[in-house]
Design an enzyme around this catalytic site. Structure first.
Site, PDB file in Angstrom:
ATOM      1  N   HIS A  50     -10.964  -8.386   6.602  1.00  0.00           N
ATOM      2  CA  HIS A  50     -10.296  -7.398   7.678  1.00  0.00           C
ATOM      3  C   HIS A  50     -10.144  -8.164   8.775  1.00  0.00           C
ATOM      4  CE1 HIS A  50     -14.385  -6.535   8.808  1.00  0.00           C
ATOM      5  NE2 HIS A  50     -14.017  -6.357   9.893  1.00  0.00           N
ATOM      6  N   ASP A  80     -13.325  -6.948   0.507  1.00  0.00           N
ATOM      7  CA  ASP A  80     -13.446  -7.562   2.027  1.00  0.00           C
ATOM      8  C   ASP A  80     -13.798  -8.719   2.231  1.00  0.00           C
ATOM      9  OD1 ASP A  80     -12.609  -7.089   4.724  1.00  0.00           O
ATOM     10  OD2 ASP A  80     -14.667  -6.729   5.183  1.00  0.00           O
ATOM     11  N   GLY A 153     -17.400  -8.902  16.540  1.00  0.00           N
ATOM     12  CA  GLY A 153     -17.254 -10.313  16.160  1.00  0.00           C
ATOM     13  C   GLY A 153     -18.286 -10.950  15.176  1.00  0.00           C
ATOM     14  N   SER A 155     -18.716  -9.507  11.914  1.00  0.00           N
ATOM     15  CA  SER A 155     -18.022  -9.394  10.504  1.00  0.00           C
ATOM     16  C   SER A 155     -17.516 -10.756   9.946  1.00  0.00           C
ATOM     17  CB  SER A 155     -16.978  -8.571  10.588  1.00  0.00           C
ATOM     18  OG  SER A 155     -17.399  -7.135  10.596  1.00  0.00           O
ATOM     19  N   LEU A 205      -3.074  -1.762 -17.923  1.00  0.00           N
ATOM     20  CA  LEU A 205      -2.724  -1.179 -19.379  1.00  0.00           C
ATOM     21  C   LEU A 205      -1.548  -0.454 -19.119  1.00  0.00           C
ATOM     22  CD1 LEU A 205      -5.904   1.017 -19.683  1.00  0.00           C
ATOM     23  CD2 LEU A 205      -5.175  -1.162 -21.017  1.00  0.00           C
ATOM     24  N   GLY A 206      -0.879   0.075 -18.422  1.00  0.00           N
ATOM     25  CA  GLY A 206       0.376   0.409 -18.246  1.00  0.00           C
ATOM     26  C   GLY A 206       0.587   2.017 -18.587  1.00  0.00           C
ATOM     27  N   VAL A 207      -0.516   2.536 -18.055  1.00  0.00           N
ATOM     28  CA  VAL A 207      -0.556   4.046 -18.122  1.00  0.00           C
ATOM     29  C   VAL A 207      -0.788   4.946 -16.886  1.00  0.00           C
ATOM     30  CG1 VAL A 207      -1.445   3.982 -20.439  1.00  0.00           C
ATOM     31  CG2 VAL A 207      -2.864   4.174 -18.821  1.00  0.00           C
TER      32      VAL A 207
END
Length: 298
Positions: A50, A80, A153, A155, A205-207
């Site tokens: 971030h 992150d 500062g 993070s 999966l495509g569902v």
């Protein structure tokens, strides 16, 4: 007592000094700089995703005071984490702490370099737990909460033990109102994946599904209350090739029950991409099992 406090004070100052060479400043956003950790001597830098708002004109402030250009290797918003690359000459990675020695109540230091010099804040480990899933689906190997103050500062900077050894990376973006640390096993896994692919691979999966309550007889048989009703199946997707169809209800994936979309998302981690995974579903009131070969999310 005064001797004990004097010795503790000196030991903590030594720990900060020993970690100094493994901490850098990351200039990845318009105003306040953040912190990064030297991951290896080849010039890989780990920081919080971030704080890297732009992907060009990145700069890193090194421990010797110099300022160098950096390139973005990859980022994973779900944990992150972001990986940067700089000229690695003279960089010293932090030594990893012994995870077995860490317990609730241990003294820890959060370190940051939002300016030219290292800053520090002292606290304790306030909570330790098992692996957990972030709100974006990222897998964190261990829940690690401290009471350290996350100054602006900090993070992307390291959490170190009383010997100055690396426990993990601090971030203010994963928990509201608490100081959380991403432990070193997660750092290693995500860094390897980002170097290989530039992003974290997610299974596909495509569902499309919605959560439903199971009938009482299936609740008793499966020992779970809910499943995921399949409301659409994409053509030529892994789910379609495995024979899933509209109206099926998913109840287990890779041997683990699925009762919510978050459960399924958590199980579709990068490790299953390219593998055949057992899938349990309900059709016509009966439980069936098939195998689905998971592909990477487009």
């Amino acid at each position: 007592m005064s001797n004990v406090l004097t010795e503790l004070s000196a030991a903590l100052a030594t720990a900060v000094s020993q970690a100094d060479s493994g901490i850098v400043r990351v200039e990845g956003r318009r105003r306040l700089a953040a912190t990064g950790i030297v991951w290896n001597s080849a010039g890989l830098i780990l920081t919080a995703n971030h704080v890297v708002r732009h992907e060009e004109h990145l700069k890193v402030g090194l421990p010797d005071g110099s300022r160098v250009s950096a390139s973005l290797v990859g980022r994973d918003p779900s944990t992150d984490l972001a990986v940067l690359k700089v000229d690695g000459s003279g960089l010293s990675p932090l030594t990893e702490s012994n995870k077995q020695d860490l317990g609730v109540g241990n003294l820890v230091l959060a370190l940051g370099r939002p300016g030219r010099t290292v800053q520090a804040t002292l606290g304790i480990v306030s909570a330790l737990g098992d692996s957990w899933r972030t709100r974006l689906g990222g897998n964190i190997d261990r829940y690690l909460q401290t009471d350290v103050v996350m100054y602006p500062g900090f993070s992307g900077g390291p959490l170190v033990d009383a010997a100055g050894q690396l426990i993990g990376l601090n971030t203010s973006a994963l928990g509201r109102g608490v100081s959380l640390t991403i432990p070193t096993p997660t750092l290693a896994r995500v860094a390897d994946a980002l170097q290989a692919h530039g992003r974290m691979q997610r299974g596909y999966l495509g569902v499309s599904t919605q959560r439903v309550h199971l009938p009482d007889d299936l609740k008793a048989e499966l020992e779970q209350k809910r499943g995921l009703l399949v409301v659409s199946v994409e053509n030529d997707s892994p789910a379609a090739k495995a024979g899933l169809t509209l109206g099926d209800t998913l109840v287990a994936f890779a041997g683990s029950p699925v009762q919510s979309h978050d459960d399924l998302l958590a199980l579709l981690a990068g490790e299953v991409v390219g593998t055949a995974v057992p899938l349990k579903f309900v059709r016509g009131g009966k439980v069936h099992t098939t195998e689905v070969t998971v592909t990477a999310r487009p």
